[in-house]
Design a protein around this motif. Structure first.
Motif, PDB file in Angstrom:
ATOM      1  N   HIS A 230      15.192   8.358  58.877  1.00 33.59           N
ATOM      2  CA  HIS A 230      15.281   8.773  57.472  1.00 33.59           C
ATOM      3  C   HIS A 230      16.728   9.037  57.056  1.00 33.59           C
ATOM      4  O   HIS A 230      17.158   8.624  55.969  1.00 33.59           O
ATOM      5  CB  HIS A 230      14.430  10.023  57.244  1.00 33.59           C
ATOM      6  CG  HIS A 230      12.964   9.761  57.185  1.00 33.59           C
ATOM      7  ND1 HIS A 230      12.386   8.888  56.282  1.00 33.59           N
ATOM      8  CD2 HIS A 230      11.940  10.250  57.926  1.00 33.59           C
ATOM      9  CE1 HIS A 230      11.079   8.862  56.460  1.00 33.59           C
ATOM     10  NE2 HIS A 230      10.780   9.666  57.459  1.00 33.59           N
ATOM     11  N   GLU A 231      17.480   9.713  57.918  1.00 30.83           N
ATOM     12  CA  GLU A 231      18.866  10.024  57.566  1.00 30.83           C
ATOM     13  C   GLU A 231      19.755   8.779  57.561  1.00 30.83           C
ATOM     14  O   GLU A 231      20.814   8.781  56.940  1.00 30.83           O
ATOM     15  CB  GLU A 231      19.424  11.082  58.521  1.00 30.83           C
ATOM     16  CG  GLU A 231      18.852  12.466  58.283  1.00 30.83           C
ATOM     17  CD  GLU A 231      19.173  13.002  56.897  1.00 30.83           C
ATOM     18  OE1 GLU A 231      20.343  12.896  56.471  1.00 30.83           O
ATOM     19  OE2 GLU A 231      18.246  13.529  56.233  1.00 30.83           O
ATOM     20  N   ALA A 232      19.305   7.726  58.235  1.00 32.86           N
ATOM     21  CA  ALA A 232      20.041   6.460  58.221  1.00 32.86           C
ATOM     22  C   ALA A 232      19.604   5.548  57.067  1.00 32.86           C
ATOM     23  O   ALA A 232      20.091   4.432  56.956  1.00 32.86           O
ATOM     24  CB  ALA A 232      19.857   5.734  59.551  1.00 32.86           C
ATOM     25  N   GLY A 233      18.681   6.037  56.235  1.00 33.32           N
ATOM     26  CA  GLY A 233      18.275   5.270  55.060  1.00 33.32           C
ATOM     27  C   GLY A 233      16.983   4.511  55.216  1.00 33.32           C
ATOM     28  O   GLY A 233      16.631   3.717  54.332  1.00 33.32           O
ATOM     29  N   GLY A 234      16.254   4.713  56.321  1.00 32.02           N
ATOM     30  CA  GLY A 234      15.025   3.976  56.558  1.00 32.02           C
ATOM     31  C   GLY A 234      13.790   4.721  56.106  1.00 32.02           C
ATOM     32  O   GLY A 234      13.862   5.791  55.489  1.00 32.02           O
ATOM     33  N   SER A 235      12.628   4.137  56.435  1.00 32.12           N
ATOM     34  CA  SER A 235      11.338   4.685  56.033  1.00 32.12           C
ATOM     35  C   SER A 235      10.416   4.781  57.238  1.00 32.12           C
ATOM     36  O   SER A 235      10.531   3.995  58.183  1.00 32.12           O
ATOM     37  CB  SER A 235      10.672   3.786  54.976  1.00 32.12           C
ATOM     38  OG  SER A 235      11.479   3.669  53.823  1.00 32.12           O
ATOM     39  N   GLY A 236       9.458   5.710  57.161  1.00 32.18           N
ATOM     40  CA  GLY A 236       8.472   5.846  58.231  1.00 32.18           C
ATOM     41  C   GLY A 236       7.168   6.393  57.712  1.00 32.18           C
ATOM     42  O   GLY A 236       7.157   7.331  56.906  1.00 32.18           O
ATOM     43  N   THR A 237       6.077   5.780  58.142  1.00 31.67           N
ATOM     44  CA  THR A 237       4.725   6.235  57.812  1.00 31.67           C
ATOM     45  C   THR A 237       3.836   5.966  59.017  1.00 31.67           C
ATOM     46  O   THR A 237       4.283   5.404  60.023  1.00 31.67           O
ATOM     47  CB  THR A 237       4.137   5.474  56.606  1.00 31.67           C
ATOM     48  OG1 THR A 237       3.971   4.080  56.964  1.00 31.67           O
ATOM     49  CG2 THR A 237       5.025   5.585  55.383  1.00 31.67           C
ATOM     50  N   ASP A 238       2.553   6.325  58.893  1.00 34.60           N
ATOM     51  CA  ASP A 238       1.616   5.817  59.884  1.00 34.60           C
ATOM     52  C   ASP A 238       1.301   4.365  59.528  1.00 34.60           C
ATOM     53  O   ASP A 238       1.833   3.806  58.555  1.00 34.60           O
ATOM     54  CB  ASP A 238       0.371   6.702  59.993  1.00 34.60           C
ATOM     55  CG  ASP A 238      -0.552   6.641  58.783  1.00 34.60           C
ATOM     56  OD1 ASP A 238      -0.423   5.737  57.931  1.00 34.60           O
ATOM     57  OD2 ASP A 238      -1.438   7.518  58.686  1.00 34.60           O
TER      58      ASP A 238
END
Length: 279
Positions: A230-238
């Motif tokens: 997230h801090e590098a600009g990416g996304s995450g979900t299940d």
């Protein structure tokens, strides 16, 4: 501290304590790497070694001594009643146990600090290569002293994909293999599988992979790594596109952001088929 961590110029009130715990855990792992170790089986292809336990002990002892009012969730000694904790540490003393057991120098200590259920600080450290991945909420993500950002790939055909396999050797394994086949149909650059989710997530944040997915991970596997993404600009979900839970096992899809919806279109059908019938 004995180790010389290469750090950016950043500040968090608990960073020094986290680094101290990381250093002591790293010493326990490096002292035992490629030595004869006793192994207690936790299930097929899922092992706990005396290295895990020794690293966890010194990490927890260090944090508890300095922060007696904080709560801790660790892979090897899971504490209860941590959901509402104001100060919570989520710890994996050895992510990549199978690599460690086989003398493969790709494993890490993962330590994340949460305040009021929100991630503030994450460290992922490979003690053999001395790669330190640091993330601080609102400040960024660093590999050593260098700030990191996800890659800018706009399509799956521009990207390298990374995956993980849970310990299940049945339907979940087959679903993962089917997903990989579907990704290849998107003309991706390739698939990589290295066996340490915390490091894989940091590699997404560093722009090496456009996508990482795994159909089952535990909070200690992804707590620090997802803050880095997230801090590098990416996304995450299940794998259904929902927010990741704080304290429960979950499927996981992490991407550079641009590729999140395309990746889910590949991953989600296999995930839903996996869950369509009882286990």
């Amino acid at each position: 501290m004995g180790m010389k961590f290469s750090l950016p110029t950043v500040h968090h009130e608990l960073l020094e304590i986290a680094l101290e715990a990381t250093e002591l855990g790293a010493t326990e792992l490096t002292n035992r790497f490629r030595q004869r170790i006793r192994v207690q089986s936790k299930g097929l292809a899922n092992f706990v070694t005396e290295a895990d336990l020794a690293a966890e002990q010194v990490i927890l002892e260090t944090l508890i001594a300095r922060l007696p009012n904080h709560r801790f969730l660790s892979e090897e000694s899971q504490q209860t009643q941590v959901v509402q904790a104001e100060h919570l540490w989520i710890i994996d003393p050895l992510d990549g146990t199978s690599n460690f057991m086989h003398g493969i120098p790709h494993f890490a200590i993962s330590i994340a600090y949460y305040r009021n259920q929100s991630p503030e600080l994450g460290l992922v450290y490979n003690p053999i290569t001395e790669d330190l991945y640091l993330s601080i909420a609102g400040q960024g993500a660093w590999h050593g002293p260098n700030k990191q950002h996800v890659d800018n790939a706009q399509s799956l055909s521009e990207s390298m994909i990374c995956c993980g396999f849970y310990y299940d050797r049945g339907r979940m394994m087959r679903a993962t293999l089917e997903t990989l086949a579907s990704f290849f149909q998107q003309k991706i650059h390739g698939i990589r599988r290295f066996g340490a989710a915390a490091l894989d997530l940091c590699n997404v944040g560093c722009g090496q992979y456009g996508v990482f997915f795994e159909y089952k991970l535990h909070p200690w596997d992804f707590a620090a790594g997802m803050l880095f993404v997230h801090e590098a600009g990416g996304s995450g979900t299940d794998c259904s596109g929902n927010p990741l839970p704080l304290l429960q096992p979950s499927s996981l899809c992490a991407t550079n952001g641009h590729l999140h919806d395309p990746a889910l279109r590949v991953i989600q059908p296999h995930w839903e088929n996996l869950n369509a019938s009882p286990w």
